[in-house]
Scaffold this motif. Structure first.
Motif, PDB file in Angstrom:
ATOM      1  N   CYS A  27      16.812 -16.937   3.144  1.00 12.34           N
ATOM      2  CA  CYS A  27      16.892 -17.072   4.660  1.00 12.34           C
ATOM      3  C   CYS A  27      17.267 -18.747   4.941  1.00 12.34           C
ATOM      4  CB  CYS A  27      15.612 -16.764   5.510  1.00 12.34           C
ATOM      5  SG  CYS A  27      15.911 -16.932   7.227  1.00 12.34           S
ATOM      6  N   LEU A  29      17.073 -19.928   8.014  1.00 11.36           N
ATOM      7  CA  LEU A  29      16.705 -20.661   9.548  1.00 11.36           C
ATOM      8  C   LEU A  29      15.519 -21.699   9.560  1.00 11.36           C
ATOM      9  CD1 LEU A  29      17.279 -17.251  11.191  1.00 11.36           C
ATOM     10  CD2 LEU A  29      18.817 -19.301  11.498  1.00 11.36           C
ATOM     11  N   CYS A  31      12.388 -21.085  10.203  1.00 11.63           N
ATOM     12  CA  CYS A  31      11.637 -21.016  11.653  1.00 11.63           C
ATOM     13  C   CYS A  31      10.303 -21.861  11.539  1.00 11.63           C
ATOM     14  CB  CYS A  31      11.342 -19.612  12.183  1.00 11.63           C
ATOM     15  SG  CYS A  31      12.822 -18.584  12.233  1.00 11.63           S
ATOM     16  N   CYS A  34       6.961 -20.031   9.913  1.00 11.79           N
ATOM     17  CA  CYS A  34       7.487 -18.750   9.250  1.00 11.79           C
ATOM     18  C   CYS A  34       6.366 -18.251   8.447  1.00 11.79           C
ATOM     19  CB  CYS A  34       8.728 -19.176   8.181  1.00 11.79           C
ATOM     20  SG  CYS A  34       9.154 -17.854   7.090  1.00 11.79           S
ATOM     21  N   HIS A  35       6.190 -16.910   8.362  1.00 16.58           N
ATOM     22  CA  HIS A  35       5.241 -16.158   7.751  1.00 16.58           C
ATOM     23  C   HIS A  35       5.447 -16.206   6.342  1.00 16.58           C
ATOM     24  CE1 HIS A  35       8.114 -13.042   8.144  1.00 16.58           C
ATOM     25  NE2 HIS A  35       8.491 -13.616   9.370  1.00 16.58           N
ATOM     26  N   TRP A  40      12.905 -18.217   1.833  1.00 16.29           N
ATOM     27  CA  TRP A  40      13.680 -19.176   1.976  1.00 16.29           C
ATOM     28  C   TRP A  40      14.772 -19.728   0.655  1.00 16.29           C
ATOM     29  CZ3 TRP A  40      11.141 -23.961   5.143  1.00 16.29           C
ATOM     30  CH2 TRP A  40      10.700 -22.909   6.137  1.00 16.29           C
ATOM     31  N   GLY A  98      17.350 -13.579  12.421  1.00 17.28           N
ATOM     32  CA  GLY A  98      16.440 -14.724  13.209  1.00 17.28           C
ATOM     33  C   GLY A  98      17.644 -15.345  14.297  1.00 17.28           C
ATOM     34  N   TRP A 123      11.720 -16.531  14.976  1.00 17.37           N
ATOM     35  CA  TRP A 123      10.246 -16.543  15.186  1.00 17.37           C
ATOM     36  C   TRP A 123       9.876 -17.821  15.916  1.00 17.37           C
ATOM     37  CZ3 TRP A 123       6.205 -13.876  15.894  1.00 17.37           C
ATOM     38  CH2 TRP A 123       4.977 -14.276  15.737  1.00 17.37           C
TER      39      TRP A 123
HETATM   40  S1  SF4 Z   1      10.306 -16.066  10.035  1.00 16.50           S
HETATM   41 FE1  SF4 Z   1      12.082 -14.908   9.469  1.00 16.50          FE
HETATM   42  S2  SF4 Z   1      14.191 -15.477  10.144  1.00 16.50           S
HETATM   43 FE2  SF4 Z   1      12.234 -17.270  10.368  1.00 16.50          FE
HETATM   44  S3  SF4 Z   1      12.425 -18.601   8.398  1.00 16.50           S
HETATM   45 FE3  SF4 Z   1      11.083 -17.131   8.231  1.00 16.50          FE
HETATM   46  S4  SF4 Z   1      11.927 -15.281   7.334  1.00 16.50           S
HETATM   47 FE4  SF4 Z   1      13.720 -16.686   8.168  1.00 16.50          FE
END
Ligand code: SF4
Length: 154
Positions: A27, A29, A31, A34-35, A40, A98, A123
Protein backbone atom coordinates in the motif's frame (compact mmCIF):
# COMPACT_ATOMS: atom_id res chain seq x y z
CA UNK A 1 4.39 -9.15 -8.25
CA UNK A 2 1.29 -9.07 -6.05
CA UNK A 3 1.85 -10.39 -2.55
CA UNK A 4 -0.63 -11.01 0.21
CA UNK A 5 -0.27 -10.75 3.94
CA UNK A 6 -3.10 -13.17 4.61
CA UNK A 7 -6.60 -14.27 3.64
CA UNK A 8 -9.73 -15.11 5.54
CA UNK A 9 -13.41 -15.84 5.00
CA UNK A 10 -15.32 -12.78 6.22
CA UNK A 11 -18.99 -11.85 6.53
CA UNK A 12 -18.95 -8.14 7.24
CA UNK A 13 -16.90 -6.51 4.49
CA UNK A 14 -19.61 -6.79 1.81
CA UNK A 15 -23.25 -6.94 3.01
CA UNK A 16 -25.07 -10.20 2.23
CA UNK A 17 -21.92 -11.82 0.81
CA UNK A 18 -19.55 -14.42 2.20
CA UNK A 19 -16.17 -13.19 1.06
CA UNK A 20 -12.72 -14.63 0.71
CA UNK A 21 -10.69 -11.58 1.62
CA UNK A 22 -7.04 -11.06 0.63
CA UNK A 23 -4.91 -8.39 2.25
CA UNK A 24 -2.41 -7.23 -0.38
CA UNK A 25 0.94 -5.74 0.63
CA UNK A 26 2.55 -2.66 -0.94
CA UNK A 27 0.00 0.00 0.00
CA UNK A 28 1.39 3.36 -1.09
CA UNK A 29 -1.03 5.67 0.65
CA UNK A 30 0.56 5.99 4.09
CA UNK A 31 -2.65 7.12 5.82
CA UNK A 32 -2.01 8.86 9.13
CA UNK A 33 -2.91 6.38 11.86
CA UNK A 34 -2.82 3.36 9.54
CA UNK A 35 -3.76 0.23 11.47
CA UNK A 36 -1.40 -1.98 9.44
CA UNK A 37 1.86 -0.29 8.53
CA UNK A 38 3.44 -3.67 7.82
CA UNK A 39 1.29 -3.67 4.66
CA UNK A 40 3.25 -0.76 3.21
CA UNK A 41 6.31 -2.85 2.33
CA UNK A 42 5.75 -4.64 -1.02
CA UNK A 43 8.41 -7.18 -0.05
CA UNK A 44 6.25 -8.47 2.81
CA UNK A 45 3.86 -11.33 2.29
CA UNK A 46 3.54 -14.36 0.04
CA UNK A 47 3.27 -14.40 -3.72
CA UNK A 48 -0.25 -14.32 -5.12
CA UNK A 49 0.19 -15.50 -8.67
CA UNK A 50 -2.70 -16.77 -10.84
CA UNK A 51 -1.91 -20.45 -10.17
CA UNK A 52 -1.86 -20.07 -6.40
CA UNK A 53 -4.95 -17.88 -6.55
CA UNK A 54 -6.87 -20.42 -8.66
CA UNK A 55 -6.01 -23.21 -6.22
CA UNK A 56 -7.42 -21.15 -3.37
CA UNK A 57 -10.62 -20.43 -5.28
CA UNK A 58 -11.06 -24.12 -6.10
CA UNK A 59 -10.63 -24.87 -2.40
CA UNK A 60 -13.12 -22.27 -1.17
CA UNK A 61 -15.55 -21.73 -4.06
CA UNK A 62 -18.40 -23.65 -2.43
CA UNK A 63 -18.11 -21.68 0.79
CA UNK A 64 -18.01 -18.15 -0.65
CA UNK A 65 -19.98 -15.80 -2.89
CA UNK A 66 -17.43 -13.02 -3.30
CA UNK A 67 -13.70 -12.24 -3.28
CA UNK A 68 -12.45 -9.04 -1.65
CA UNK A 69 -9.05 -7.52 -2.36
CA UNK A 70 -7.83 -5.19 0.35
CA UNK A 71 -5.61 -3.06 -1.89
CA UNK A 72 -3.66 -4.14 -4.95
CA UNK A 73 -4.81 -1.44 -7.37
CA UNK A 74 -1.20 -0.23 -7.54
CA UNK A 75 -0.47 -3.43 -9.53
CA UNK A 76 -3.52 -2.97 -11.68
CA UNK A 77 -2.63 -5.35 -14.51
CA UNK A 78 -1.89 -8.20 -12.12
CA UNK A 79 -5.03 -7.42 -10.14
CA UNK A 80 -7.11 -7.47 -13.31
CA UNK A 81 -5.80 -10.96 -14.13
CA UNK A 82 -6.94 -12.17 -10.69
CA UNK A 83 -10.30 -10.41 -11.00
CA UNK A 84 -10.90 -12.11 -14.34
CA UNK A 85 -10.18 -15.46 -12.70
CA UNK A 86 -12.78 -14.64 -10.02
CA UNK A 87 -15.31 -13.93 -12.75
CA UNK A 88 -14.62 -17.30 -14.36
CA UNK A 89 -15.67 -18.88 -11.07
CA UNK A 90 -18.95 -16.89 -11.25
CA UNK A 91 -18.14 -15.14 -7.99
CA UNK A 92 -18.53 -11.45 -7.21
CA UNK A 93 -15.49 -9.31 -6.62
CA UNK A 94 -14.73 -6.24 -4.53
CA UNK A 95 -11.84 -3.86 -3.94
CA UNK A 96 -11.15 -1.92 -0.77
CA UNK A 97 -8.94 1.04 -1.62
CA UNK A 98 -7.77 4.16 0.15
CA UNK A 99 -8.10 6.14 -3.08
CA UNK A 100 -11.35 7.93 -3.79
CA UNK A 101 -13.53 6.98 -6.75
CA UNK A 102 -12.35 9.92 -8.89
CA UNK A 103 -8.75 8.85 -8.37
CA UNK A 104 -9.60 5.27 -9.34
CA UNK A 105 -11.50 6.55 -12.37
CA UNK A 106 -8.46 8.56 -13.42
CA UNK A 107 -5.71 6.03 -12.68
CA UNK A 108 -7.35 2.62 -13.04
CA UNK A 109 -10.67 3.05 -14.92
CA UNK A 110 -10.67 -0.62 -16.03
CA UNK A 111 -11.29 -1.62 -12.43
CA UNK A 112 -14.59 0.23 -12.25
CA UNK A 113 -15.83 -1.69 -15.29
CA UNK A 114 -15.16 -5.12 -13.87
CA UNK A 115 -15.60 -4.89 -10.08
CA UNK A 116 -18.97 -5.55 -8.44
CA UNK A 117 -18.22 -3.52 -5.31
CA UNK A 118 -15.70 -0.87 -4.34
CA UNK A 119 -14.92 0.71 -1.02
CA UNK A 120 -13.11 4.02 -1.47
CA UNK A 121 -11.58 6.62 0.80
CA UNK A 122 -8.43 6.77 2.87
CA UNK A 123 -8.46 6.18 6.59
CA UNK A 124 -9.02 9.41 8.53
CA UNK A 125 -9.28 8.58 12.20
CA UNK A 126 -11.33 11.68 13.09
CA UNK A 127 -14.02 10.61 10.59
CA UNK A 128 -14.00 6.88 11.28
CA UNK A 129 -15.00 3.94 9.13
CA UNK A 130 -18.20 2.76 7.46
CA UNK A 131 -20.00 2.47 10.80
CA UNK A 132 -19.79 6.25 11.28
CA UNK A 133 -22.20 8.72 9.66
CA UNK A 134 -19.47 11.30 9.09
CA UNK A 135 -17.03 8.89 7.44
CA UNK A 136 -15.32 9.88 4.20
CA UNK A 137 -15.32 6.24 3.12
CA UNK A 138 -17.93 4.90 0.70
CA UNK A 139 -18.90 1.32 -0.11
CA UNK A 140 -20.65 1.17 -3.46
CA UNK A 141 -22.36 -1.52 -5.49
CA UNK A 142 -20.97 -0.67 -8.91
CA UNK A 143 -23.65 -2.65 -10.73
CA UNK A 144 -26.57 -0.68 -9.31
CA UNK A 145 -24.80 2.44 -8.03
CA UNK A 146 -26.27 1.83 -4.57
CA UNK A 147 -24.26 3.18 -1.64
CA UNK A 148 -24.06 0.41 0.95
CA UNK A 149 -22.83 2.39 3.98
CA UNK A 150 -26.30 2.11 5.55
CA UNK A 151 -25.70 -1.57 6.26
CA UNK A 152 -22.88 -0.65 8.65
CA UNK A 153 -24.77 1.88 10.76
CA UNK A 154 -26.31 0.49 13.93
S1 SF4 B 1 -5.10 2.55 6.27
FE1 SF4 B 1 -5.29 1.13 4.54
S2 SF4 B 1 -5.13 2.48 2.71
FE2 SF4 B 1 -4.31 3.66 4.47
S3 SF4 B 1 -2.10 3.26 4.49
FE3 SF4 B 1 -3.03 1.77 5.86
S4 SF4 B 1 -3.35 -0.06 4.56
FE4 SF4 B 1 -3.05 1.70 3.18
Amino acid sequence: MLKYDGYDIVLQEIPNEISLCFTITGCQLACEGCHSEHLWNPENGKELNPEIFKELLIKYKHAITCVVFMGGEWSCLELLILINIVKKFSLKVALYTGLNEKQIQRKYPELLNILDFIKTGKWISSLGGLDKLKTNQILKDLRSGEILNKYFLH
